[in-house]
Design a protein around this motif. Structure first.
Motif, PDB file in Angstrom:
ATOM      1  N   GLU A 269      -2.165  11.097  39.327  1.00  0.00           N
ATOM      2  CA  GLU A 269      -2.446   9.650  39.833  1.00  0.00           C
ATOM      3  C   GLU A 269      -1.949   8.497  38.999  1.00  0.00           C
ATOM      4  OE1 GLU A 269      -6.758  10.380  41.830  1.00  0.00           O
ATOM      5  OE2 GLU A 269      -6.933  10.113  39.789  1.00  0.00           O
ATOM      6  N   ALA A 270      -1.828   8.855  37.819  1.00  0.00           N
ATOM      7  CA  ALA A 270      -1.004   7.701  36.714  1.00  0.00           C
ATOM      8  C   ALA A 270       0.378   7.859  37.322  1.00  0.00           C
ATOM      9  CB  ALA A 270      -1.100   8.319  35.530  1.00  0.00           C
ATOM     10  N   MET A 271       1.027   8.699  37.821  1.00  0.00           N
ATOM     11  CA  MET A 271       2.247   8.558  38.189  1.00  0.00           C
ATOM     12  C   MET A 271       2.537   7.867  39.455  1.00  0.00           C
ATOM     13  SD  MET A 271       3.573  12.771  37.318  1.00  0.00           S
ATOM     14  CE  MET A 271       5.236  12.410  38.103  1.00  0.00           C
ATOM     15  N   SER A 272       1.564   8.328  40.350  1.00  0.00           N
ATOM     16  CA  SER A 272       1.457   7.605  41.585  1.00  0.00           C
ATOM     17  C   SER A 272       1.257   5.999  41.582  1.00  0.00           C
ATOM     18  CB  SER A 272       0.111   8.216  42.558  1.00  0.00           C
ATOM     19  OG  SER A 272       0.276   7.637  43.714  1.00  0.00           O
ATOM     20  N   CYS A 273       0.347   5.608  40.248  1.00  0.00           N
ATOM     21  CA  CYS A 273       0.082   4.305  40.088  1.00  0.00           C
ATOM     22  C   CYS A 273       1.310   3.611  39.448  1.00  0.00           C
ATOM     23  CB  CYS A 273      -1.242   4.177  39.257  1.00  0.00           C
ATOM     24  SG  CYS A 273      -2.601   4.522  40.034  1.00  0.00           S
ATOM     25  N   GLY A 274       2.369   4.499  39.098  1.00  0.00           N
ATOM     26  CA  GLY A 274       3.729   3.756  38.362  1.00  0.00           C
ATOM     27  C   GLY A 274       3.518   3.726  37.173  1.00  0.00           C
ATOM     28  N   ALA A 275       2.516   4.392  36.519  1.00  0.00           N
ATOM     29  CA  ALA A 275       2.340   4.311  34.858  1.00  0.00           C
ATOM     30  C   ALA A 275       3.483   5.192  34.341  1.00  0.00           C
ATOM     31  CB  ALA A 275       1.004   4.731  34.288  1.00  0.00           C
TER      32      ALA A 275
ATOM     33  N   GLN B 288      -3.389   1.673  36.741  1.00  0.00           N
ATOM     34  CA  GLN B 288      -2.398   0.605  37.286  1.00  0.00           C
ATOM     35  C   GLN B 288      -2.000  -0.393  36.294  1.00  0.00           C
ATOM     36  OE1 GLN B 288      -5.146  -0.857  40.423  1.00  0.00           O
ATOM     37  NE2 GLN B 288      -3.985   0.467  42.018  1.00  0.00           N
ATOM     38  N   LEU B 289      -2.852  -0.562  35.208  1.00  0.00           N
ATOM     39  CA  LEU B 289      -2.491  -1.482  33.974  1.00  0.00           C
ATOM     40  C   LEU B 289      -1.538  -0.901  32.961  1.00  0.00           C
ATOM     41  CD1 LEU B 289      -5.680  -3.076  32.680  1.00  0.00           C
ATOM     42  CD2 LEU B 289      -3.859  -4.247  33.736  1.00  0.00           C
ATOM     43  N   SER B 290      -1.539   0.298  33.005  1.00  0.00           N
ATOM     44  CA  SER B 290      -0.839   1.128  31.958  1.00  0.00           C
ATOM     45  C   SER B 290       0.728   0.898  31.734  1.00  0.00           C
ATOM     46  CB  SER B 290      -1.103   2.848  32.079  1.00  0.00           C
ATOM     47  OG  SER B 290      -0.590   3.380  30.975  1.00  0.00           O
ATOM     48  N   ARG B 291       1.264   0.417  30.834  1.00  0.00           N
ATOM     49  CA  ARG B 291       2.658   0.352  30.428  1.00  0.00           C
ATOM     50  C   ARG B 291       3.020   1.681  29.671  1.00  0.00           C
ATOM     51  NH1 ARG B 291       3.536  -5.299  29.142  1.00  0.00           N
ATOM     52  NH2 ARG B 291       5.497  -4.675  28.426  1.00  0.00           N
TER      53      ARG B 291
END
Length: 421
Positions: free
Chosen positions: A336-342, A316-319
């Motif tokens: 999961e990264a894509m789902s978190c918007g990363a 969730q932090l990832s830019r």
């Protein structure tokens, strides 16, 4: 429906789940089948308590006790022997249940471990659904993909022998399932009509945008939040199979271009899918020996294996989230990264290309090109406004194709119901 009328075809049916590490892939399926009113049992080689915690009522989960594994076998036979050991231990439980009068209407399990070998013989009237995760040594896949770490012919032969079990089970299951189109395609073409593509599912309600997330790195480290430039790299094990070498070699340029960036690396030094590092070292140490002098230890953070909460916060932090892989099984972490918007920067390899469209819902680079990777990370970090719609598109992709409760679990339960009717 999951929260309402159950799948009528499963009510009262006897359903058996099998996996050495149950619940494993069936973490969500098993309790959902219980909720649907089925009589559920399970066979595992792990602690049954892990499964009991998932359900709201007691169910029978039997822990198989395998015999000792012989060390006197030919090395090529060791993996096969392990599967036979599991099969014999599981069959003891299955036969005991049969003598007690309990026979499943439906058996659901992973076909690659050996424990399902005798299911068709012991329960000939049961319908069998098998999870087919991977078929080794198919053309253009993981074996011999990386010229820097070539696969020894001995390892190729051992990998090919792993296919004995999926080939056996393809003859004995009524229905097969693979998680992604790529994982289906690597199996023999004659088996494709039997294989359904259904992913295990991503909980997009949990894996979501969170602008208030933060991570404290140690007692004296920085407190990172969404205002920081955080780059993430996540794997169960840090190894070339998942592009760790390419990622590490991209970091000096990234750190030079972004002196305020922090790198969060999550993963263990041991285990892995591919070749092991030279004895006495780890892949992390090997590549630190190569380029560690170019990295700022105050900004490159090896977190090791972490809790799911820390892992989720990092995504969730990832830019800029980096996901690289040989052509192999797709990691849940990318979805999961894509789902978190990363914003995901991934390798242009299968099965990644089944999901990411370059410039639409993520970015693709050549697996081996560390310069292209560092350039892509730099571009993503430098264009936050342009990235925003890509973040939204990435999450929409996962919601539309991989959402656990709205897409994948209903497909799984419908498949179970239709198979057992």
């Amino acid at each position: 429906m999951l929260n309402g009328a159950p799948y009528a075809g499963l009510v009262g049916k006897k359903v058996l789940f099998m996996h050495p590490n149950l619940p494993a892939q069936f973490k969500h399926m098993l309790p959902a089948v219980v909720t649907c009113g089925a009589d559920v049992r399970g066979v595992t080689f792990a602690d049954p308590v892990a499964v009991q915690r998932l359900v709201t009522q007691p169910i029978i989960i039997e822990q198989a006790k395998p015999s000792s594994h012989s060390t006197q076998l030919d090395p090529w036979l060791m993996d096969i022997n392990s599967k036979i050991v599991r099969a014999r231990a599981a069959s003891t439980i299955l036969m005991a249940w049969k003598h007690q009068g309990w026979e499943p209407d439906l058996v659901v399990g992973h076909t690659g471990w050996g424990d399902m070998q005798s299911v068709r013989t012991i329960y000939p009237s049961a319908k069998v659904i098998g999870w087919f995760e991977y078929y080794y040594c198919a053309p253009q896949t993981d074996v011999s993909f990386d010229p820097e770490f070539p696969t020894a012919i001995e390892q190729v032969h051992k990998a090919e022998l792993k296919n004995l079990w999926p080939l056996w089970m393809l003859q004995h299951v009524d229905v097969a399932v693979s998680a992604t189109p790529f994982q289906k395609r690597v199996h023999p073409e004659w088996a494709w009509p039997k294989i359904n593509v259904i992913h295990e599912g991503i909980d997009t309600d949990v894996c979501c945008f969170n602008d208030n997330v933060s991570i404290q790195l140690g007692q004296n480290g920085p407190l990172l939040n969404r205002t920081h430039k955080v780059i993430t790299f996540v794997n169960r094990c840090l190894e070339p199979y998942r592009g760790f070498h390419t990622f590490m070699r991209a970091l000096p340029d990234v750190l030079a271009l972004h002196p305020d960036a922090h790198i969060l690396i999550i993963g263990s030094d041991t285990g892995g899918y591919g070749a092991q590092p030279p004895e006495g070292t780890s892949w992390r140490q090997l590549f630190l020996n190569e380029i560690g002098h170019q990295l700022d230890p105050l900004r490159v953070h090896f977190l090791g294996a972490v809790s799911y909460e820390v892992y989720l916060a990092a995504l969730q932090l990832s830019r800029a989230h980096v996901y690289l892989t040989y052509p192999f099984v797709l990691s849940w972490s990318m979805l999961e990264a894509m789902s978190c918007g990363a914003p995901v920067i991934a390798s242009r390899t299968e099965p990644v290309e089944d999901v990411i469209l370059d410039g639409k819902n993520g970015f693709l680079v050549d697996f081996f090109d560390s310069k292209a990777l560092s350039d892509a990370i730099h571009w993503v970090l430098s264009h936050p406004d342009v990235i925003e719609p890509i973040r939204v598109s990435a999450r929409q992709t996962v919601q539309q194709q991989f959402d656990l409760t709205r897409v994948c679990l209903p497909k799984q339960l419908s498949l179970f119901e239709n198979t057992v009717l």
